[in-house]
Design a protein around this motif. Structure first.
Motif, PDB file in Angstrom:
ATOM      1  N   MET A  51      -8.417  65.601  -3.109  1.00  0.00           N
ATOM      2  CA  MET A  51      -8.385  65.938  -4.527  1.00  0.00           C
ATOM      3  C   MET A  51      -9.530  65.254  -5.264  1.00  0.00           C
ATOM      4  O   MET A  51     -10.144  65.834  -6.169  1.00  0.00           O
ATOM      5  CB  MET A  51      -7.042  65.505  -5.117  1.00  0.00           C
ATOM      6  CG  MET A  51      -6.804  65.971  -6.537  1.00  0.00           C
ATOM      7  SD  MET A  51      -6.331  67.694  -6.595  1.00  0.00           S
ATOM      8  CE  MET A  51      -5.578  67.757  -8.228  1.00  0.00           C
ATOM      9  N   GLY A  52      -9.832  64.032  -4.883  1.00  0.00           N
ATOM     10  CA  GLY A  52     -10.937  63.314  -5.504  1.00  0.00           C
ATOM     11  C   GLY A  52     -12.264  63.993  -5.254  1.00  0.00           C
ATOM     12  O   GLY A  52     -13.075  64.161  -6.176  1.00  0.00           O
ATOM     13  N   VAL A  53     -12.501  64.403  -4.013  1.00  0.00           N
ATOM     14  CA  VAL A  53     -13.755  65.087  -3.677  1.00  0.00           C
ATOM     15  C   VAL A  53     -13.868  66.412  -4.430  1.00  0.00           C
ATOM     16  O   VAL A  53     -14.918  66.743  -4.999  1.00  0.00           O
ATOM     17  CB  VAL A  53     -13.860  65.317  -2.155  1.00  0.00           C
ATOM     18  CG1 VAL A  53     -15.081  66.169  -1.823  1.00  0.00           C
ATOM     19  CG2 VAL A  53     -13.939  63.985  -1.421  1.00  0.00           C
ATOM     20  N   ALA A  54     -12.778  67.173  -4.458  1.00  0.00           N
ATOM     21  CA  ALA A  54     -12.792  68.468  -5.147  1.00  0.00           C
ATOM     22  C   ALA A  54     -13.040  68.295  -6.638  1.00  0.00           C
ATOM     23  O   ALA A  54     -13.791  69.067  -7.257  1.00  0.00           O
ATOM     24  CB  ALA A  54     -11.476  69.199  -4.908  1.00  0.00           C
ATOM     25  N   THR A  55     -12.443  67.273  -7.242  1.00  0.00           N
ATOM     26  CA  THR A  55     -12.561  67.063  -8.680  1.00  0.00           C
ATOM     27  C   THR A  55     -13.953  66.568  -9.054  1.00  0.00           C
ATOM     28  O   THR A  55     -14.538  67.007 -10.050  1.00  0.00           O
ATOM     29  CB  THR A  55     -11.484  66.079  -9.177  1.00  0.00           C
ATOM     30  OG1 THR A  55     -10.200  66.516  -8.715  1.00  0.00           O
ATOM     31  CG2 THR A  55     -11.465  66.018 -10.687  1.00  0.00           C
ATOM     32  N   ALA A  88      -4.700  61.663  -9.535  1.00  0.00           N
ATOM     33  CA  ALA A  88      -3.828  62.830  -9.704  1.00  0.00           C
ATOM     34  C   ALA A  88      -3.275  63.291  -8.362  1.00  0.00           C
ATOM     35  O   ALA A  88      -2.083  63.611  -8.236  1.00  0.00           O
ATOM     36  CB  ALA A  88      -4.593  63.957 -10.393  1.00  0.00           C
ATOM     37  N   GLY A  89      -4.133  63.318  -7.350  1.00  0.00           N
ATOM     38  CA  GLY A  89      -3.698  63.737  -6.022  1.00  0.00           C
ATOM     39  C   GLY A  89      -2.703  62.779  -5.415  1.00  0.00           C
ATOM     40  O   GLY A  89      -1.739  63.192  -4.752  1.00  0.00           O
ATOM     41  N   TYR A  90      -2.909  61.489  -5.628  1.00  0.00           N
ATOM     42  CA  TYR A  90      -1.990  60.488  -5.083  1.00  0.00           C
ATOM     43  C   TYR A  90      -0.612  60.598  -5.741  1.00  0.00           C
ATOM     44  O   TYR A  90       0.421  60.532  -5.071  1.00  0.00           O
ATOM     45  CB  TYR A  90      -2.557  59.085  -5.279  1.00  0.00           C
ATOM     46  CG  TYR A  90      -1.680  58.002  -4.699  1.00  0.00           C
ATOM     47  CD1 TYR A  90      -1.656  57.765  -3.330  1.00  0.00           C
ATOM     48  CD2 TYR A  90      -0.867  57.231  -5.520  1.00  0.00           C
ATOM     49  CE1 TYR A  90      -0.832  56.787  -2.783  1.00  0.00           C
ATOM     50  CE2 TYR A  90      -0.045  56.255  -4.990  1.00  0.00           C
ATOM     51  CZ  TYR A  90      -0.030  56.035  -3.616  1.00  0.00           C
ATOM     52  OH  TYR A  90       0.792  55.072  -3.086  1.00  0.00           O
TER      53      TYR A  90
END
Length: 301
Positions: A273-277, A259-261
């Motif tokens: 975004m991956g770490v947060a998710t 999603a972030g990419y």
């Protein structure tokens, strides 16, 4: 379009027994049923973040019907292949003073059903993303991930692979856009004991040398390390919070990264975004929501 494949989805029956006693009748203090499977989890998280995807895979029997219903209930588009024999599995996850799991076997997938999946994948086109995540049932060829990527090779499809052992190693020749082993799985891939971050980076770079374009290593409460396709090494601690549920956190990291990419077209932002998710799912009873992810993003520098 993003496609996720879950070869052996399940109904995850999660129960909590305050003081489980083996050989006795036990009463639950909490119970819930979810549609489970790594690809399904990725699609649910993507949907929660406002990104469309399509869930592929195999279902069978009344349990398969319920998996499909629950996936649609989460707002996800699905195109499951329905098998005529057997039933999709039920996985029991028991939470007490210790956590235990009993995982079902799932239905058999025959050659005709496998060919049906290949025909669906033949419609993928340039810039589509295909997520291959999780283990495979024993009735499928052990090189199924490799066969799929070989069949679609040269079509500029971005492959995201979250798998272990040979299932992962055998696809590196096809240069997957992203792979995401955790630090334990990384050690198992090279049959070594990893003691520190420098060693994690060393072996992550080896995976890159073997063909992976981007390597994301999740380390649970110790954060994550990301080696980009340009060789840059990025590190992140996890935001502060109380872990409520570790199931699906790794899948959520994959969904958040994608999603972030797509939103920023920058690997660094995708990593954050991956770490947060992943953290948002770990700190929740269910999978990450958009509000929780945006809250935790503010803590990631």
């Amino acid at each position: 379009m993003i496609y996720t494949i879950t070869f052996n989805p399940a109904l995850d029956y999660i129960v909590r027994v305050d003081d489980f006693k083996l050989g006795s009748v036990n009463r639950t203090s909490y119970e819930e049923i979810y549609a489970g499977g790594k690809g399904i989890n990725v699609s649910i998280v993507l949907n929660n973040l406002g990104v469309e995807s399509k869930v592929l895979g195999y279902i069978a029997g009344f349990t398969g019907d319920e998996i499909e219903r629950k996936v649609k209930e989460f707002g996800c588009d699905s195109d499951f292949i329905k098998l005529h024999n057997g039933m999709s599995r039920i996985n029991v996850k028991l939470k007490s003073s210790e956590e235990s799991e009993i995982n079902g076997q799932g239905p058999q997938v025959n050659n005709e059903s496998l060919e049906e999946l290949y025909k669906k994948l033949d419609f993928l086109k340039e810039d589509d993303i295909l997520v291959l995540a999780g283990s495979i049932p024993s009735t499928l060829p052990k090189d199924i991930y490799e066969s799929i990527m070989k069949r679609l090779d040269g079509r500029k499809i971005k492959f995201v692979v979250d798998a272990t052992g040979d299932l992962l190693l055998n696809v590196l020749n096809y240069k997957p856009f992203l792979i995401k082993p955790n630090h334990h799985e990384l050690a198992e891939l090279f049959n070594v004991e990893i003691k520190n971050e420098d060693e994690i980076i060393h072996y992550a770079k080896k995976l890159k040398e073997m063909g992976a374009r981007n390597v994301l290593i999740s380390m649970a409460g110790d954060g994550a390390i990301f080696v980009t396709e340009t060789g840059e090494v990025l590190k992140s601690a996890v935001p502060k919070g109380k872990v409520r549920n570790s199931v699906g956190a790794g899948d959520s990291m994959v969904g958040g990264f994608i999603a972030g990419y797509l939103k920023h077209n920058k690997l660094e932002e995708a990593f954050k975004m991956g770490v947060a998710t992943g953290s948002a799912s770990a700190f929740s009873d269910g999978l990450a929501t958009k509000d929780k992810v945006e809250e935790l993003l503010l803590e990631i520098i």
